[in-house]
Design a protein around this motif. Structure first.
Motif, PDB file in Angstrom:
ATOM      1  N   ILE A 115       0.815  -1.192   0.000  1.00 57.62           N
ATOM      2  CA  ILE A 115       0.000   0.000   0.000  1.00 57.62           C
ATOM      3  C   ILE A 115       0.861   1.260   0.000  1.00 57.62           C
ATOM      4  O   ILE A 115       0.577   2.255  -0.662  1.00 57.62           O
ATOM      5  CB  ILE A 115      -0.958   0.001   1.210  1.00 57.62           C
ATOM      6  N   ASN A 116       1.990   1.197   0.718  1.00 58.43           N
ATOM      7  CA  ASN A 116       2.922   2.337   0.796  1.00 58.43           C
ATOM      8  C   ASN A 116       3.815   2.428  -0.433  1.00 58.43           C
ATOM      9  O   ASN A 116       4.664   3.322  -0.529  1.00 58.43           O
ATOM     10  CB  ASN A 116       3.760   2.251   2.051  1.00 58.43           C
ATOM     11  N   GLY A 117       3.686   1.503  -1.360  1.00 60.03           N
ATOM     12  CA  GLY A 117       4.458   1.559  -2.598  1.00 60.03           C
ATOM     13  C   GLY A 117       5.782   0.844  -2.552  1.00 60.03           C
ATOM     14  O   GLY A 117       6.595   0.932  -3.491  1.00 60.03           O
ATOM     15  N   THR A 118       6.009   0.070  -1.491  1.00 65.06           N
ATOM     16  CA  THR A 118       7.274  -0.686  -1.407  1.00 65.06           C
ATOM     17  C   THR A 118       6.928  -2.128  -1.104  1.00 65.06           C
ATOM     18  O   THR A 118       7.085  -2.599   0.043  1.00 65.06           O
ATOM     19  CB  THR A 118       8.187  -0.099  -0.296  1.00 65.06           C
ATOM     20  N   PRO A 119       6.422  -2.852  -2.077  1.00 67.31           N
ATOM     21  CA  PRO A 119       6.020  -4.244  -1.813  1.00 67.31           C
ATOM     22  C   PRO A 119       7.211  -5.117  -1.455  1.00 67.31           C
ATOM     23  O   PRO A 119       8.338  -4.899  -1.880  1.00 67.31           O
ATOM     24  CB  PRO A 119       5.371  -4.643  -3.132  1.00 67.31           C
TER      25      PRO A 119
ATOM     26  N   ALA B  32      12.459  -2.779  -0.751  1.00 65.06           N
ATOM     27  CA  ALA B  32      13.599  -2.150  -1.414  1.00 65.06           C
ATOM     28  C   ALA B  32      14.485  -1.354  -0.455  1.00 65.06           C
ATOM     29  O   ALA B  32      15.734  -1.483  -0.499  1.00 65.06           O
ATOM     30  CB  ALA B  32      13.110  -1.275  -2.558  1.00 65.06           C
ATOM     31  N   PRO B  33      13.929  -0.501   0.419  1.00 61.36           N
ATOM     32  CA  PRO B  33      14.796   0.265   1.321  1.00 61.36           C
ATOM     33  C   PRO B  33      15.643  -0.631   2.228  1.00 61.36           C
ATOM     34  O   PRO B  33      16.821  -0.354   2.473  1.00 61.36           O
ATOM     35  CB  PRO B  33      13.795   1.097   2.139  1.00 61.36           C
ATOM     36  N   THR B  34      15.018  -1.702   2.739  1.00 65.01           N
ATOM     37  CA  THR B  34      15.776  -2.633   3.615  1.00 65.01           C
ATOM     38  C   THR B  34      16.870  -3.346   2.818  1.00 65.01           C
ATOM     39  O   THR B  34      18.004  -3.535   3.298  1.00 65.01           O
ATOM     40  CB  THR B  34      14.828  -3.663   4.246  1.00 65.01           C
TER      41      THR B  34
ATOM     42  N   ASN C 154      20.157  -7.023  -7.572  1.00 60.69           N
ATOM     43  CA  ASN C 154      18.795  -7.385  -7.995  1.00 60.69           C
ATOM     44  C   ASN C 154      18.087  -8.043  -6.816  1.00 60.69           C
ATOM     45  O   ASN C 154      18.538  -9.076  -6.317  1.00 60.69           O
ATOM     46  CB  ASN C 154      18.857  -8.333  -9.178  1.00 60.69           C
ATOM     47  N   MET C 155      16.959  -7.435  -6.348  1.00 58.20           N
ATOM     48  CA  MET C 155      16.247  -7.963  -5.183  1.00 58.20           C
ATOM     49  C   MET C 155      15.704  -9.364  -5.412  1.00 58.20           C
ATOM     50  O   MET C 155      15.492 -10.107  -4.454  1.00 58.20           O
ATOM     51  CB  MET C 155      15.060  -7.050  -4.806  1.00 58.20           C
ATOM     52  N   TYR C 156      15.475  -9.740  -6.663  1.00 56.20           N
ATOM     53  CA  TYR C 156      14.931 -11.070  -6.940  1.00 56.20           C
ATOM     54  C   TYR C 156      16.022 -12.153  -7.000  1.00 56.20           C
ATOM     55  O   TYR C 156      15.697 -13.335  -7.069  1.00 56.20           O
ATOM     56  CB  TYR C 156      14.149 -11.061  -8.265  1.00 56.20           C
TER      57      TYR C 156
END
Length: 253
Positions: free
Chosen positions: A197-201, A210-212, A224-226
Motif C-alpha cells: 500500500i505504501n508503494g514498497t512491496p 527495497a529500502p531494507t 537485484n532484489m529477486y
C-alpha cells in the motif's frame, strides 16, 4: 828442505877438507923448507908467513859462500812454506765455496720440492655450484565453488558468504523462514500488505522491501532484489541487526 841443508853441509865439509889438506900440505912444505941444510932461516920464515896468510883467506871465502847458500836455501824454504800455506788456504777457500754452493743448491732443491708438493697436497677449490631454487609452484587460484541452482544451493551459497562477512544464521533458520515467507519462490511479491500500500512491496524468497535491501545489501552479491542469494544474505544481515540472527525470527519481521 832438510835434504838441501844436509847436501850443502856435505859440500861445505868437503871444501873445508880440501882447504885443510892444502894448509897441511903447505905447512909440510914449510917444515921441509925449514929443515933444508943451508937454507936461509928468514926465507923459511917468510914462506911460513905466506902460508899463514893464505889460510884465513880460504876459510873466509868458503864461509861467505856457505852463508850465502844457506841464506838462499832458507829463503827458498820460506818461499816454499809461504807458497804451501797459500795453496792450503786457497784449497780451504775453494772447499768452503764449493760446500756453500752445495748447501745453497740443496736448499733451493728443498724449496722447489716444497713448492711442488703444496699444490699437489692442497685440495682443489671446488667452485660452489649455485643451488637451484625449487621452482615456485604456481599458486592455484581458488576455484569458485558452484552450487545447484535450487533452494538448497541458494541457502548454502548464502551461508558461505555470511560466514565470510560474519553474519550469523543457520540452514534450518533460513529454510524455515523462506518457506513461511515465499514457499521457496524467488519471484514472489506481496501486493496487498501495508508495504505494498505504501508503494514498497515485499519481494523475493524472504520478502524484503527495497529500502531494507539497499540498507543491508551484502557486498559481492547482486543488486537485484529477486536474486535468491542476494535476497537471502541481505535479509539475514537485517535480521542479525534487529533480532540477533535469522534463527530468532518466527513470524513477520
Amino acid at each position: 828442505m832438510p835434504q838441501h841443508a844436509t847436501s850443502g853441509l856435505h859440500r861445505l865439509t868437503r871444501t873445508h877438507k880440501l882447504s885443510v889438506a892444502g894448509v897441511a900440505a903447505a905447512g909440510a912444505a914449510a917444515l921441509v923448507f925449514t929443515v933444508v941444510p943451508g937454507a936461509d932461516a928468514d926465507q923459511g920464515k917468510s914462506q911460513a908467513t905466506a902460508v899463514e896468510n893464505v889460510q884465513p883467506v880460504a876459510f873466509s871465502a868458503v864461509g861467505t859462500a856457505a852463508k850465502a847458500q844457506q841464506a838462499t836455501i832458507a829463503k827458498q824454504a820460506d818461499n816454499s812454506a809461504a807458497k804451501g800455506k797459500a795453496e792450503i788456504a786457497a784449497a780451504k777457500k775453494a772447499a768452503a765455496v764449493k760446500a756453500e754452493k752445495a748447501r745453497a743448491a740443496k736448499a733451493a732443491a728443498n724449496r722447489s720440492a716444497v713448492r711442488t708438493a703444496i699444490p699437489a697436497a692442497a685440495p682443489k677449490a671446488v667452485a660452489a655450484k649455485p643451488v637451484a631454487k625449487p621452482a615456485a609452484k604456481p599458486v592455484a587460484k581458488p576455484v569458485a565453488k558452484t552450487y545447484p541452482d535450487n533452494l538448497d544451493g541458494w541457502i548454502r551459497e548464502s551461508l558461505a558468504i555470511m560466514a565470510k562477512k560474519g553474519i550469523p544464521g543457520s540452514y534450518e533458520g533460513i529454510h524455515r523462514n523462506i518457506i513461511r515467507e515465499s514457499s521457496g519462490n524467488p519471484m514472489a511479491i506481496n501486493n496487498w500488505d501495508i508495504n505494498a500500500i505504501n508503494g514498497t512491496p515485499s519481494k523475493g524468497l524472504l520478502q524484503v522491501i527495497a529500502p531494507t535491501f539497499k540498507a543491508y545489501h551484502v557486498e559481492g552479491t547482486s543488486w537485484n532484489m529477486y536474486d535468491p542469494v542476494a535476497n537471502i544474505t541481505a535479509a539475514c544481515n537485517y535480521a542479525a541487526d534487529k533480532y540477533g540472527s535469522m534463527d530468532n525470527v518466527n513470524s513477520a519481521y
